[in-house]
Design a protein around this motif. Structure first.
Motif, PDB file in Angstrom:
ATOM      1  N   ILE B 160      26.339   6.680  18.953  1.00 37.14           N
ATOM      2  CA  ILE B 160      26.246   6.471  17.506  1.00 37.14           C
ATOM      3  C   ILE B 160      24.852   6.063  17.089  1.00 37.14           C
ATOM      4  CG2 ILE B 160      26.998   4.062  17.633  1.00 37.14           C
ATOM      5  CD1 ILE B 160      28.326   4.501  14.932  1.00 37.14           C
ATOM      6  N   HIS B 161      24.159   5.260  17.924  1.00 40.35           N
ATOM      7  CA  HIS B 161      22.899   4.722  17.411  1.00 40.35           C
ATOM      8  C   HIS B 161      21.853   5.815  17.244  1.00 40.35           C
ATOM      9  CE1 HIS B 161      23.010   4.124  21.805  1.00 40.35           C
ATOM     10  NE2 HIS B 161      21.764   4.545  21.750  1.00 40.35           N
ATOM     11  N   ILE B 164      22.602   7.421  13.926  1.00 43.45           N
ATOM     12  CA  ILE B 164      22.226   6.572  12.795  1.00 43.45           C
ATOM     13  C   ILE B 164      20.701   6.531  12.649  1.00 43.45           C
ATOM     14  CG2 ILE B 164      22.238   4.214  11.925  1.00 43.45           C
ATOM     15  CD1 ILE B 164      24.921   5.204  11.566  1.00 43.45           C
ATOM     16  N   ILE B 165      20.004   6.464  13.770  1.00 45.00           N
ATOM     17  CA  ILE B 165      18.541   6.419  13.688  1.00 45.00           C
ATOM     18  C   ILE B 165      18.020   7.716  13.073  1.00 45.00           C
ATOM     19  CG2 ILE B 165      16.413   6.365  15.050  1.00 45.00           C
ATOM     20  CD1 ILE B 165      17.797   4.408  16.920  1.00 45.00           C
ATOM     21  N   TYR B 168      18.683   7.484   9.380  1.00 45.78           N
ATOM     22  CA  TYR B 168      17.715   6.615   8.723  1.00 45.78           C
ATOM     23  C   TYR B 168      16.365   7.310   8.605  1.00 45.78           C
ATOM     24  CZ  TYR B 168      20.581   2.412   8.959  1.00 45.78           C
ATOM     25  OH  TYR B 168      21.547   1.479   8.772  1.00 45.78           O
ATOM     26  N   VAL B 171      16.494   9.571   5.766  1.00 46.60           N
ATOM     27  CA  VAL B 171      16.432   8.843   4.497  1.00 46.60           C
ATOM     28  C   VAL B 171      14.987   8.455   4.188  1.00 46.60           C
ATOM     29  CG1 VAL B 171      17.082   6.716   3.311  1.00 46.60           C
ATOM     30  CG2 VAL B 171      18.781   7.978   4.590  1.00 46.60           C
ATOM     31  N   VAL B 172      14.296   7.938   5.189  1.00 48.29           N
ATOM     32  CA  VAL B 172      12.918   7.484   4.970  1.00 48.29           C
ATOM     33  C   VAL B 172      12.019   8.661   4.589  1.00 48.29           C
ATOM     34  CG1 VAL B 172      10.912   6.468   6.083  1.00 48.29           C
ATOM     35  CG2 VAL B 172      13.150   5.466   6.445  1.00 48.29           C
ATOM     36  N   THR B 175      12.766   9.785   1.117  1.00 47.17           N
ATOM     37  CA  THR B 175      12.297   8.833   0.118  1.00 47.17           C
ATOM     38  C   THR B 175      10.854   9.136  -0.276  1.00 47.17           C
ATOM     39  OG1 THR B 175      13.711   7.162   1.090  1.00 47.17           O
ATOM     40  CG2 THR B 175      12.003   6.392  -0.377  1.00 47.17           C
ATOM     41  N   TYR B 187      20.170   5.428  -3.215  1.00 44.75           N
ATOM     42  CA  TYR B 187      20.462   4.301  -2.334  1.00 44.75           C
ATOM     43  C   TYR B 187      21.785   3.638  -2.706  1.00 44.75           C
ATOM     44  CZ  TYR B 187      15.861   4.346  -0.120  1.00 44.75           C
ATOM     45  OH  TYR B 187      14.764   4.684   0.607  1.00 44.75           O
ATOM     46  N   GLY B 190      25.646   5.458  -1.816  1.00 44.95           N
ATOM     47  CA  GLY B 190      26.410   5.240  -0.594  1.00 44.95           C
ATOM     48  C   GLY B 190      27.470   4.176  -0.770  1.00 44.95           C
ATOM     49  N   ALA B 227      30.287   4.092   8.335  1.00 45.85           N
ATOM     50  CA  ALA B 227      28.822   4.064   8.329  1.00 45.85           C
ATOM     51  C   ALA B 227      28.267   5.434   7.969  1.00 45.85           C
ATOM     52  CB  ALA B 227      28.318   3.629   9.701  1.00 45.85           C
ATOM     53  N   SER B 230      28.717   6.213   4.321  1.00 41.53           N
ATOM     54  CA  SER B 230      27.854   5.576   3.334  1.00 41.53           C
ATOM     55  C   SER B 230      26.388   5.955   3.539  1.00 41.53           C
ATOM     56  CB  SER B 230      28.042   4.060   3.326  1.00 41.53           C
ATOM     57  OG  SER B 230      27.813   3.532   4.586  1.00 41.53           O
ATOM     58  N   LEU B 231      26.076   6.618   4.642  1.00 43.19           N
ATOM     59  CA  LEU B 231      24.683   7.035   4.863  1.00 43.19           C
ATOM     60  C   LEU B 231      24.407   8.421   4.286  1.00 43.19           C
ATOM     61  CD1 LEU B 231      22.005   6.319   6.178  1.00 43.19           C
ATOM     62  CD2 LEU B 231      22.855   7.234   8.320  1.00 43.19           C
ATOM     63  N   MET B 234      23.266   9.247   0.584  1.00 42.25           N
ATOM     64  CA  MET B 234      21.865   8.950   0.252  1.00 42.25           C
ATOM     65  C   MET B 234      21.000  10.181   0.477  1.00 42.25           C
ATOM     66  SD  MET B 234      21.826   5.205   1.971  1.00 42.25           S
ATOM     67  CE  MET B 234      20.248   4.765   1.996  1.00 42.25           C
TER      68      MET B 234
END
Lengths: 277, 244
Positions: B160-161, B164-165, B168, B171-172, B175, B187, B190, B227, B230-231, B234
């Protein structure tokens, strides 16, 4: 009479929310799985309880807590209140003049999270699955602290006007670093608890606070700066839940080490006892 | 007859305890900081009673209805062994519960206003409406997709990590290039996708799946669906803001 019509309106709204879920579940159950649901009666009664419970809960919030909470958010952010102790109203307030707002943000973030039903649900499940290692209250308090910190920082951001993404991106960096140090078991749960914190109770109150702040702080626009508090409230619980697990892990390790010492000394006692015999 | 009553009384007490902090915070700020009397005491009392009763019923029904059905669906799908239908179900659950969510409808209307004032779309009610409903479907689609991805992860045992990374990271990156007006809404979007009924159901589904599949640990693999849910909005909302 008025109460009754409010209740039926709210019941209708809840039913409308639940309807797609019921259709999907029972549709798949009957057409794809084609097996009767075990204990159907019990499940149906449970669903009825959930719908009635949610209706009452939302109605009560709408009647009692939200009006006061919203009113408070606007009163606390009102320049007249912030300057009640200062000599001149003409000066531009600095970020430190909003201390009551920060305190309110912290307190309301923590207390609404404790009351959040979906977090209770996840905590119950996590407690069950972990065999009691993760306590329901431990998780809830860890999440509540995270939300409280998040919303306080979010309020400070609206007041100070820093760009939202600086905060969020640095939060992500902390989360990514923590992943490598936190116990593996907690990582998925920590991510989930970030998502569940922002639901029925928290969002309306927090949104009111954000909009109130963005409207009254000079130089902020509610459209651009009123958003973003929710994002903070979702990010920080991830950090605190992993921190909580790290702490719990550390304590278990210490307890184990102590136990080992004890059992070793037990062993020597029995050895010496057996020698004597 | 006595036992359920006792259980109900216990549940009510614990609901009271859940709500006590919120009541204390409100009371403290009302009396000590703002120094104002409580408006409309009658409504307040009735409302509080409703909140306590509602929470009690909800938790009661949760353990009776929502958790078991999530668990039994997960079992049934695992026994049937059809990945296709499981993924269909996951998508339907994510999409269906999000598209009608009142919080999402409210947020997308606000987003349309922001977009109109920022000059991204024409400032007519028609343009705003189509922008808002487009956004709504995009978010609902992204939640459906997120649940599908999450279920696939449970089936395949992906870490999972890493996911998620990567999320993220996306997302970055987005942005940086997305229009500034959309970032705050993206933002926040989510947060509106995880409703009080969806969360227990999705959690029970994930944990149920992970506990009946061989080699999966319910603690390690069962959580994480929310998780994703909600990610992913975004990312999709920012993409929507860039395309329109």
């Amino acid at each position: 009479m008025d109460l009754f019509s409010d209740f039926s309106l709210m019941l209708l709204a809840t039913l409308r929310d639940v309807l797609p879920i019921i259709v999907i579940i029972f549709g798949f159950q009957f057409f794809i799985i084609r097996k009767p649901i075990p204990q159907l009666r019990r499940v149906l009664i449970g669903f009825a309880y959930v719908i009635i419970g949610l209706t009452l809960f939302l109605l009560g919030l709408e009647k009692a807590l939200f009006p006061i909470g919203r009113l408070m958010a606007t009163q606390l952010t009102d320049p007249a209140f912030i300057f009640s102790g200062a000599q001149s109203v003409t000066s531009v307030p600095g970020w430190q003049d909003y201390y009551w707002v920060y305190l309110f943000a912290f307190a309301i973030g923590a207390s609404t999270t404790i009351a959040e039903p979906s977090l209770i649900a996840v905590a119950i499940k996590a407690n069950e699955v972990s065999g009691g290692t993760i306590s329901v209250w431990g998780l809830r308090i860890a999440v509540a602290i995270g939300v409280a910190i998040g919303i306080t920082l979010g309020a400070y951001r609206i007041v100070s006007g820093f760009p939202l993404h600086y905060f969020i991106i640095s939060g992500y960096v902390v989360v990514v670093i923590q992943i490598f140090f936190a116990p593996k078991m907690i990582v998925p749960l920590a991510y989930d608890s970030g998502g569940v914190t922002t639901s029925t109770v928290t969002v309306p109150l927090v949104a009111a606070l954000g909009l109130g702040l963005a409207e009254t702080v000079p130089g902020r626009s509610p459209l651009l700066d009123g958003f973003g508090l929710i994002a903070f409230a979702r990010l920080f619980p991830i950090i605190t839940v992993m921190g909580y697990a790290q702490l719990a892990n550390y304590r278990i390790r210490r307890a184990k080490a102590r136990q080992q010492q004890v059992s070793e000394s037990d062993l020597t006692i029995t050895k010496s006892a057996s020698k004597r015999i | 007859m006595k036992q359920p009553l006792l259980a109900l009384a216990k549940a009510t007490l614990s609901s009271l305890r859940d709500l006590a902090p919120l009541i204390m915070v409100v009371a403290f700020f009302q009396f000590a900081v703002l120094r104002q009397p409580l408006p409309n005491l009658y409504d307040l009392g009735v409302g509080m009673l409703f909140v306590v009763l509602g929470l009690t019923f909800f938790i009661y029904g949760l353990e009776m209805g929502l958790f078991p059905i999530g668990q039994s669906l997960a079992n049934a799908f695992a026994r049937k062994g059809s990945v296709f239908w499981l993924l269909c179900f996951s998508f339907a659950l994510g999409f269906g519960t999000t598209v009608a969510e009142p919080a999402l409808i409210a947020v997308s209307a606000e987003a349309a206003e922001v977009a109109a004032s920022g000059g991204m779309i024409e400032d007519t009610s028609e343009a705003r409406q189509s922008y808002a409903s487009g956004l709504r479907y995009v978010v609902a689609f992204s939640v459906g997709l997120a649940i599908v991805l999450g279920v696939l992860r449970i089936l395949k045992g992906w870490p999972i990590h890493l996911m998620i990374i990567i999320g993220y990271g996306l997302v970055v990156c987005m942005t940086v290039i997305a229009p500034k007006e959309i970032i705050g809404i993206a933002y926040d979007s989510g947060g509106v996708t995880t409703s009080t009924i969806t969360v227990p159901l999705v959690t029970a589904l994930g944990v149920g799946l992970a506990s009946c599949l061989k080699g999966r640990n319910p603690m390690l693999d069962g959580f994480g669906l929310i998780a994703f849910a909600s990610l992913s909005p975004m990312i999709f909302v920012m993409a929507y803001g860039m395309i329109i």
